[in-house]
Design an enzyme around this catalytic site. Sequence first.
Site, PDB file in Angstrom:
ATOM      1  N   HIS A  95      14.754 -14.232 -24.555  1.00  0.00           N
ATOM      2  CA  HIS A  95      13.753 -13.181 -24.765  1.00  0.00           C
ATOM      3  C   HIS A  95      13.183 -13.285 -26.177  1.00  0.00           C
ATOM      4  CE1 HIS A  95      11.870  -9.252 -25.216  1.00  0.00           C
ATOM      5  NE2 HIS A  95      11.813  -9.223 -23.898  1.00  0.00           N
ATOM      6  N   GLU A 165       6.126 -14.533 -21.671  1.00  0.00           N
ATOM      7  CA  GLU A 165       5.832 -13.298 -22.401  1.00  0.00           C
ATOM      8  C   GLU A 165       5.140 -13.637 -23.710  1.00  0.00           C
ATOM      9  OE1 GLU A 165       9.652 -11.241 -23.017  1.00  0.00           O
ATOM     10  OE2 GLU A 165      10.189 -12.998 -24.182  1.00  0.00           O
TER      11      GLU A 165
END
Length: 248
Positions: A95, A165
């Site tokens: 992430h 992302e």
Amino acid sequence: MARQFFVGGNFKMNGTRESVSKIVDGLNKAELPSNVEVVIAPPAPYIALAVNENKQKTIEVSAQNCFDKASGAYTGEISPEQIKDLGATWTLTGHSERRTIIKESDDFIASKTKFALDQGLSVILCIGETLEERKANVTLDVCARQLDAVARVVSDWSKIVVAYEPVWAIGTGLAATPEDAQETHKAIREHLSKSIGADAAEKTRILYGGSVNGKNAPEFKDKADVDGFLVGGASLKPEFVDIIKSRL
């Protein structure tokens, strides 16, 4: 080929026993489509709570992070075995907040991804560029570098879901246009076809993960290479159900 629509909910470092229980209860009461795979990632202390209270067959539970060792003197870390022991079946790796705040390297993320897979977890592998990298027009170079680190150590991608992302769009309220997302996802899939093979690339789901909410999720509906979403803040709200239903 038709890839199953996938929605991940990353709670990040948010929630209490009460609020996580309330979120799961809301999902239990919702009429969710049977053809959408949903994975929620509560903070580590609440993984077992989410597992035990979840009644939806289409929902599984994920950790937000894991370590690349089975056990030992690694204070504050959590192993895939411990994640599985709590009843979760997935973990996130890579992430952007781990990459940028915790300074995790591509190789370390690849090592964690491989170890999680080897230990029987499925993985949501996050990739993406910062605003500076986007301005420098190196989005695809960055994504390719992050993917290649994993491709060097993982040959079977059947239990990996990739989440693109754009870091500049996370938690900012800024979102890539559906057209931007499709263009990037298509390029990611084309790169994967070279690194892991055309068949595996075609089967790998690629999620979009930048400030997705109940309002903008339907706008991605007809984008062929956007196979779902990794949702942050909106996964804490009732609109998460709207996102899950956004392909209906």
